[in-house]
Design a protein around this motif. Structure first.
Motif: not given
Length: 312
Positions: A157-172, A174-179, A224-229
């Motif tokens: 489910n690569p598209l699902g994982v990319l969506g989760a990465m996008a959400e996490q990167r936005t959180k980070e 905005r100041g949340e800790v890296l996952q 996790f959030s920096n692995a989109q590429r």
């Protein structure tokens, strides 16, 4: 005792230092000229593990100078955030290692080869597509990380994982800790308790989470959030047209979920422009057997050394 030296060289594109081990042949004489092998570590590994301690040592004993380096963002090399896996940067790191090698007065710049294990095996093959200072490359149980992330690592489910990465990167942002995800169970016993007995997963745990292969720099973690590429990267794209150098892939016939057997076959099948393509299939040997087990490594080196001697 193995002769080696810890060095650093600059990643000029990114302005941070790269850490490496240079391994020397016995009776090394800095007034002579030597062939060099750039040795690339696996995904989640470091220079002190199989890239230097096993294959680097064997190659140095055979008369090569070997440069085994830590990838950017990993081990003792520079780059932030830590534990980032960036395929494009990993391939660029290889060129920086070559840039360093050609400054050494005892390295013959016309006799440069590359060798990598697991993800490093795919990275060195990908580097050879455009890095023509590499005269021959060897992928030991090579894994195309992009393919693996699009398939098993994303549960198909690569598209699902990319969506989760996008959400996490936005959180980070905005100041949340890296996952930072731990990629393996903490021990083989825990892997068994969790039912993670698939051969590649269990054997990875046995290598990275026990004294067999565990080292401080070999952190089996990933931001996790920096692995989109990774998911849009293909180690073997354009192999059929751009891989002109001699190439060897060494794979075990005990097939595991990480797909090295399939990937090694793919390189061999597609490398039709190569001057010499060789596929080495080893019976009753698994992916992680080729990291450090005496007999599998000896069988691999028995094919690798004549190949390199012929072309480097």
């Amino acid at each position: 005792m193995m002769n080696s030296q810890k060095v650093t060289f600059q990643n000029h594109n990114m302005n941070w230092p790269m850490a490496a081990l240079v391994l020397y042949p016995d009776n090394f004489d800095e007034n002579l000229m030597y062939p060099v092998v750039i040795s690339v570590h696996p995904f989640g590994s470091c220079k002190e593990q199989t890239s230097s301690a096993i294959y680097g040592k064997a190659l140095a004993q055979a008369g090569y100078v070997v440069i085994a380096f830590d990838a950017s963002f990993q081990g003792e090399s520079g780059g932030v955030p830590r534990y980032k896996e960036d395929p494009s940067q990993r391939v660029e790191d290889i060129s920086h290692a070559i840039d360093y090698a050609v400054t050494l007065p005892y390295v013959d710049s016309n006799r440069i080869a590359g060798l990598g294990v697991c993800g490093g095996g795919a990275y060195i093959i990908n580097a050879a597509l455009t890095e023509k200072r590499l005269k021959a490359v060897v992928g030991i149980t090579p894994v195309n990380l992009g393919r693996l992330f699009r398939e098993g690592f994303s549960e198909y489910n690569p598209l699902g994982v990319l969506g989760a990465m996008a959400e996490q990167r936005t959180k980070e942002a905005r100041g949340e800790v890296l996952q930072v995800n731990e990629l393996l169970p903490s021990s083989p016993e825990v892997a068994t308790e969790l039912g993670l007995t698939e051969p590649d997963v269990f054997e990875a745990t046995d290598y990275y989470k026990t004294p067999r292969g565990q080292t401080e720099g070999g952190a089996t973690k990933m931001v996790f959030s920096n692995a989109q590429r990774i998911l849009s990267w293909d180690a073997f794209a354009f192999t059929e047209t751009l891989l002109t150098q001699p190439v060897m892939t060494v794979i075990g016939k005990n097939i595991g979920a990480f797909g090295a057997y399939r990937d090694g076959q793919e390189v061999y099948g597609n490398a039709t422009a190569s001057k010499d393509r060789q596929l080495v299939e080893l019976e009753d040997i698994s992916h992680y057997d080729l990291y450090d087990k005496d007999e599998p490594v000896s069988l691999a080196m028995a094919r690798i050394l004549p190949f390199l001697e012929k072309h480097v």
